[in-house]
Motif scaffolding. Structure first.
Motif, short mmCIF file in Angstrom:
data_model
loop_
_atom_site.label_atom_id
_atom_site.label_comp_id
_atom_site.label_asym_id
_atom_site.label_seq_id
_atom_site.Cartn_x
_atom_site.Cartn_y
_atom_site.Cartn_z
N GLN A 56 0.82 -1.21 0.00
CA GLN A 56 0.00 0.00 0.00
C GLN A 56 0.85 1.26 0.00
O GLN A 56 0.34 2.36 -0.20
CB GLN A 56 -0.91 0.00 1.24
N LEU A 57 2.16 1.11 0.24
CA LEU A 57 3.04 2.27 0.29
C LEU A 57 3.32 2.80 -1.12
O LEU A 57 3.69 2.04 -2.01
CB LEU A 57 4.37 1.91 0.95
N PRO A 58 3.16 4.10 -1.35
CA PRO A 58 3.51 4.66 -2.66
C PRO A 58 5.01 4.64 -2.86
O PRO A 58 5.78 5.00 -1.97
CB PRO A 58 3.00 6.11 -2.57
N GLY A 59 5.44 4.15 -4.00
CA GLY A 59 6.87 4.09 -4.28
C GLY A 59 7.47 2.72 -4.10
O GLY A 59 8.64 2.51 -4.43
N TRP A 80 12.48 -0.21 -3.84
CA TRP A 80 11.60 0.94 -3.83
C TRP A 80 12.26 2.13 -4.52
O TRP A 80 13.47 2.17 -4.70
CB TRP A 80 11.20 1.30 -2.40
N TYR A 81 11.41 3.10 -4.91
CA TYR A 81 11.91 4.31 -5.55
C TYR A 81 12.29 5.30 -4.46
O TYR A 81 11.44 5.76 -3.69
CB TYR A 81 10.84 4.91 -6.47
N LYS A 82 13.58 5.63 -4.39
CA LYS A 82 14.10 6.41 -3.28
C LYS A 82 13.55 7.84 -3.23
O LYS A 82 13.53 8.45 -2.17
CB LYS A 82 15.63 6.43 -3.32
N LEU A 120 9.81 7.20 -1.50
CA LEU A 120 9.63 6.44 -0.26
C LEU A 120 10.93 6.42 0.52
O LEU A 120 12.01 6.34 -0.07
CB LEU A 120 9.18 5.01 -0.61
N LYS A 121 10.83 6.47 1.85
CA LYS A 121 12.01 6.42 2.71
C LYS A 121 12.09 5.07 3.40
O LYS A 121 11.07 4.43 3.67
CB LYS A 121 11.95 7.53 3.76
N LEU A 122 13.31 4.64 3.68
CA LEU A 122 13.51 3.37 4.37
C LEU A 122 12.85 3.38 5.74
O LEU A 122 12.29 2.36 6.17
CB LEU A 122 15.01 3.07 4.49
N SER A 123 12.92 4.49 6.44
CA SER A 123 12.31 4.56 7.78
C SER A 123 10.81 4.32 7.71
O SER A 123 10.22 3.73 8.63
CB SER A 123 12.60 5.92 8.42
N GLU A 124 10.15 4.77 6.63
CA GLU A 124 8.71 4.54 6.46
C GLU A 124 8.43 3.05 6.30
O GLU A 124 7.42 2.53 6.80
CB GLU A 124 8.18 5.33 5.26
N ILE A 125 9.30 2.36 5.56
CA ILE A 125 9.13 0.91 5.36
C ILE A 125 9.27 0.19 6.70
O ILE A 125 8.44 -0.66 7.05
CB ILE A 125 10.17 0.39 4.35
N LEU A 126 10.32 0.51 7.45
CA LEU A 126 10.55 -0.14 8.74
C LEU A 126 9.42 0.17 9.72
O LEU A 126 9.00 -0.70 10.49
CB LEU A 126 11.89 0.31 9.33
#
Length: 797
Positions: free
Chosen positions: A121-124, A141-143, A146-152
Motif C-alpha cells: 500500500q506504500l507509494p513508491g 523501492w523508488y528512493k 519512499l524512505k527506508l524509515s517509512e518501510i521499517l
C-alpha cells in the motif's frame, strides 16, 4: 478469547492473559475483541484500518506481542534515512534502492502475507518478497518517493521488528540451525542406542525365560525413552508437514510424520494394553537417520553462503589512513572515496583502490583461485581481501565497501540462487506427485491387508510409508547444484543465472571477442604518424582527451602518453565505431577507417586507428596487443571436444586473421558493430547452442542474447552485468573447467534421480506385499537420502 483451562480472558492479538480491568479493544469483523495492552491494540487497529483482517482468519499461531513505537524508537528508525548509514547495506540501481531485511516474529505464511499486503500500500514500493524460512524480506523501492524509515515503521505497525540483514546474522542463523539439529540428533542417537539394546534382546528371544512383568517393564522403559525423541527430536518434521497441509501442498514430511506418529501411537497402545508388537526402536532410529540426513543437507545447501562469509572474514577491520603526512588507524568500513591508506607487506588490503606509490606482489587467490602472486605497480588496481606480499603500498580508495569486488561476488551468488533451474523445478514437481501417489498406495495397502490379514494391515502400511523415499527425489538436484556452485566459486568462476549448469551441456559452438578476451587488451602505442599542421604530441593529447570517456583498453595506451589537457565539447562514445567531439568548433573523430571515412587505410598487421579534424586526416596510430597464454588452451579444448569456434570482433585490421590462424579458430568475422554481432549470433543460434565470451561495452548485446555468456572480471561493468558467468582472473581455460563441472553435475543429478527412482520402484512392491519389516524400511529410507547427499558432496572436491 478465553483460556478454557483457567477461564482467563486472553488477548485476541497475541494470546497473552488480559490484565484485570483492561479496557483495550478493537472492533474486528463487527465484534469487539479484547486486547492486553495499548501496543496490541495499536497493531490490531492498524491491521483493521488497512483492510487486512483476513490475517486473523489464516494465521496458525498468535502474533508477537505488539509494541507501540515510542519517540525514541521512531528517531532510531529515522537514522536509517541517513545516506552514510545506508551506504553499507543498500544496493542502488538508477532510481531504485534494494535492501534485504531480517524480520523477527515471522511464524507462518500468514505473517508473510500480512507484511506483503501492508507494504504494497506504500507509494513508491516496486517489489517485495518475504522468505518465511529464512525470516528475510527483499524490498525494492523508488528512493525519491519512499524512505527506508517509512518501510521499517510500517512493518513495526503490524507487529514485526525489521532491521538490515548483515552476513554475520546469516552465519548466526546457520549456527543456531546446526546446533538445533545437533541437539535433536544427540537426543535421538542416545535414545536409539538404549532402545535398540532392549529391542535386540527381545527380537532374539533372550527374555523367553523371564517373567512377563519384566518384559513389560522393558517395554515401558523403551516407551519412556522414545517419547522425547518423538516430541522433541522429530519436531521439525511435524512443523514442515503442518505447513504443507496448511498451504494445501504435498511435501515429503507428510508421510514421514504420519509414519512416526502412527508407529508411536500403535506401540504406546501395545505397551499400555500389554498386547501386540512395539516398534520404539524403529521410531528412534528413523528419527536419528532422518535428522542426520537433514543436517548433511543443511551443510551442503549452505556451502555457497559459507564461501561468501569466508570472503568477508578475510577483510581487515582496521586500515592505516594517511592524512597530512600522519598515519592513524581507523575502521576500514568508514573509508571514503579519495582517501589514501598505507598497506604494509604481509597485510590484507581493506578496500578496492589504485596504487599511488610502491611496487609489490599481490596474492589474489581468494578472488581468482589462481595462487601465483600478481606483480603490480603504480596505477594498478587492487581489491579488498587480497594480500600485499613484498613491499609497502600507498593506495587511493576507489570504491566503498558495499561496491567492492567482494560485495559484488556475494551479491551475484545470492542472485544466482533466487530462482530454480528447470531440472530442479521438475524434480520438485515429481516429488510432490510422488507423495500423493505414496499416500494413495498406503491407503490401498491398508484396505487390502485389512481384508487379507487385519492384524498385519497397520504394520505393513507403516512399512510402505517409511520405506519409500520422496526425500531422495527432492534432494537429488538442489544438493548437487549447490555443491557445484560452491566449488566453482572457489576457483574464481561466478555463476549469475540459475540455468547455466544445465544449458552448458548442450553447447556446441563458442564465440569469442578478440580485444581484451583472447588478447590481454594492454595496448601499447607502437607508431604515430601525423599528416597535418599538428605536432605528434598534440595529436596524442587530442586522442587521449577523447579516450577519457571510453572504457575500451585502447584508452590506456593514450593516457600514458598524454602531457597536456585539451578542451573538448559534445564528446560521444560510439561502441564498436569510435569517438567524436567538437574541438574549436570543428568535428573531431577517433576510430576505425570506415568511421573516419578513410579511403586508403594503412596496410598493417597491428590495430590502426585514425584521428580526423573536420573530415581531414591529421594522424594515424598503430597499437600492439599480446595474446593471452590461456587462449591457445581453450582453443585446443574446443578442438578436442568437437566444439565449433568463431572469432567475432569489431577490429577490422589484419590482426584478427592473425589471431584466428594462430588459434586455429573455425571462423573469423571482423569489423562488425554491436548490432552486427547480435545479428550474427542470432543466426548461429537458430541451429546451434552458443556460448559467447566477451569483455567490452560492444559485447553487451551479444552477451545478453547468447544461450550462455561469459565475461571477464577485467571487462567493463556493462559486459559483466549482461553476462551469465564472470571469470575472475585471466585464465580462459576456466571455461573448460566450468563446462566439465556442468557435465559432472548433470551426471551426478542423473545418478541421484536414477538411484531415488530405482530404489522406490524396488522397495514399494516389497513393502506392499509385506516383505519389508518397519526396522528394515527405516534403514532403507534413511540410507537412500544419505546416498544422494553423499554423492552430491563429491562435487565439492
Amino acid at each position: 478469547m478465553i483460556n478454557q483451562t483457567t477461564n482467563v480472558a486472553l488477548c485476541f492479538h497475541c494470546g497473552e492473559p488480559n490484565p484485570s480491568g483492561s479496557a483495550f479493544s478493537v472492533n474486528i469483523k463487527g465484534e469487539n475483541q479484547q486486547m492486553c495492552c495499548p501496543g496490541c491494540e495499536a497493531v490490531a487497529q492498524t491491521i483493521v484500518d488497512s483492510g487486512l483482517t483476513s490475517y486473523y482468519d489464516h494465521r496458525s499461531e498468535n502474533a508477537e506481542k505488539g509494541n507501540t513505537l515510542v519517540p525514541e524508537q521512531l528517531s532510531q528508525l529515522l537514522h536509517y534515512d541517513i545516506e552514510q548509514i545506508q551506504e553499507e547495506f543498500i544496493k542502488q540501481d538508477a532510481d531504485l534502492s534494494e535492501i534485504t531485511l531480517t524480520v523477527e516474529g515471522i511464524t507462518c505464511a500468514a505473517c508473510a502475507w500480512l507484511i506483503e499486503k501492508q507494504l504494497r500500500q506504500l507509494p513508491g514500493l516496486h517489489f517485495i518478497n518475504v522468505n518465511t524460512t529464512l525470516h528475510r524480506v527483499v524490498i525494492r523501492w523508488y528512493k525519491d518517493k519512499l524512505k527506508l524509515s517509512e518501510i521499517l515503521t510500517d512493518i513495526q505497525k503490524v507487529g514485526y521488528k525489521a532491521y538490515p540483514f548483515q552476513i554475520n546474522q546469516q552465519e548466526a542463523l546457520y549456527t543456531r540451525q546446526a546446533k538445533s539439529y545437533l541437539r535433536r540428533l544427540g537426543l535421538a542417537g542416545i535414545a536409539t542406542m538404549q532402545v535398540m539394546m532392549f529391542a535386540i534382546a527381545l527380537y532374539s528371544d533372550l527374555f523367553s525365560g523371564m517373567e512377563e512383568e519384566f518384559i513389560h517393564y522393558f517395554r515401558w522403559v523403551s516407551f519412556l525413552l522414545a517419547t522425547p525423541v518423538l516430541l522433541y527430536s522429530a519436531q521439525p518434521f511435524y512443523v514442515n508437514a503442518w505447513r504443507n497441509i496448511r498451504n494445501r501442498t504435498l511435501g515429503m514430511d507428510i508421510p514421514v510424520s504420519i509414519a512416526l506418529l502412527g508407529a508411536y501411537i500403535a506401540s504406546a497402545y501395545a505397551t499400555i494394553m500389554d498386547t501386540g508388537e512395539v516398534y520404539f526402536e524403529a521410531i528412534s532410529m528413523f528419527t536419528f537417520l532422518l535428522l542426520l540426513g537433514r543436517l548433511l543437507e543443511l551443510r551442503a545447501r549452505r556451502k555457497a553462503s559459507e564461501t561468501s562469509s569466508n570472503l568477508l572474514r578475510l577483510l581487515p577491520s582496521m586500515a592505516t589512513l594517511i592524512e597530512k603526512n600522519t598515519e592513524s588507524l581507523i575502521p576500514a568500513k568508514t573509508l571514503s572515496i579519495g582517501q589514501i591508506i598505507l598497506v604494509k607487506a604481509g597485510e590484507t588490503i581493506p578496500i578496492d583502490g589504485i596504487i599511488l606509490t610502491g611496487i609489490s606482489n599481490i596474492e589474489e587467490s581468494m578472488l581468482t583461485g589462481e595462487h601465483l602472486p600478481v606483480h603490480k605497480g603504480e596505477n594498478s588496481p587492487v581489491f579488498a581481501g587480497t594480500v600485499n606480499i613484498t613491499s609497502p603500498l600507498t593506495i587511493q580508495v576507489e570504491k566503498l565497501a558495499k561496491d567492492s569486488l567482494i560485495a559484488d561476488i556475494i551479491h551475484l551468488q545470492d542472485t544466482a540462487q533466487q530462482n530454480k533451474p528447470h531440472i530442479e523445478v521438475v524434480a520438485d514437481l515429481v516429488s510432490r506427485y510422488f507423495v500423493g501417489a505414496l499416500l494413495i498406495v498406503a491407503l490401498c495397502t491398508y484396505i487390502g491387508w485389512s481384508l487379507i490379514d487385519p492384524a498385519q494391515a497397520f504394520w505393513i502400511t507403516l512399512s510402505v510409508l517409511v520405506a519409500t523415499c520422496p526425500c531422495a527425489l527432492s534432494l537429488a538436484t538442489p544438493t548437487a547444484l549447490t555443491c557445484a556452485t560452491a566449488n566453482l566459486n572457489k576457483q574464481g568462476i561466478l555463476i549469475k543465472q540459475h540455468h547455466v549448469l544445465e544449458t552448458l551441456n548442450k553447447i556446441n559452438h563458442m564465440v569469442f571477442d578478440k580485444t581484451g578476451t583472447l588478447t590481454h587488451g594492454d595496448f601499447v602505442l607502437l607508431n604515430s604518424t601525423v599528416y597535418g599542421d599538428y605536432s605528434k604530441q598534440q595529436c596524442i593529447d587530442l586522442a587521449s582527451q577523447l579516450e577519457k570517456v571510453s572504457e575500451h583498453p585502447i584508452s590506456l595506451a593514450f593516457n600514458k602518453q598524454q602531457k597536456s589537457s585539451v578542451i573538448l565539447s559534445d564528446v560521444i562514445n560510439l561502441p564498436g565505431k569510435g569517438l567524436q567531439a567538437s574541438y574549436q568548433g570543428k568535428a573531431l573523430k577517433l576510430g576505425h577507417a570506415q568511421f573516419c571515412n578513410i579511403d586508403k587505410p594503412l596496410d598493417s598487421k597491428e590495430l590502426v586507428i585514425y584521428l580526423t579534424l573536420a573530415n581531414a586526416l591529421i594522424a594515424s596510430f598503430e597499437l600492439g596487443d599480446t595474446m593471452r597464454k590461456s587462449a591457445e588452451k581453450i582453443s585446443q579444448y574446443c578442438q578436442d571436444n568437437h566444439i565449433q569456434t568463431t572469432l567475432l570482433t569489431g577490429d577490422i585490421s589484419a590482426k584478427s586473421e592473425e589471431v584466428g590462424q594462430l588459434l586455429k579458430l573455425g571462423n573469423v568475422v571482423k569489423g562488425v558493430t554491436p548490432e552486427g554481432k547480435l545479428t550474427h549470433l542470432q543466426i548461429l543460434q537458430e541451429t546451434q547452442q552458443v556460448l559467447m565470451v566477451g569483455d567490452g561495452i560492444n559485447d553487451a548485446p551479444v552477451l545478453a542474447g547468447a544461450h550462455v555468456s561469459v565475461a571477464l572480471a577485467s571487462g567493463t561493468d556493462v559486459a559483466k552485468n549482461s553476462a551469465d558467468v564472470i571469470l575472475l582472473g585471466e585464465d580462459l581455460n576456466k571455461i573448460a573447467v566450468l563446462r566439465k563441472t556442468a557435465q559432472k553435475t548433470t551426471h551426478i543429478i542423473k545418478e541421484n534421480l536414477g538411484w531415488a527412482i530405482g530404489y522406490n520402484l524396488i522397495i514399494v512392491p516389497l513393502a506392499v506385499t509385506g516383505h519389508v519389516p518397519p526396522y528394515i524400511a527405516v534403514l532403507g529410507m534413511s540410507f537412500s537420502s544419505l546416498i544422494v547427499v553423499s554423492n552430491s558432496l563429491r562435487l565439492l572436491k
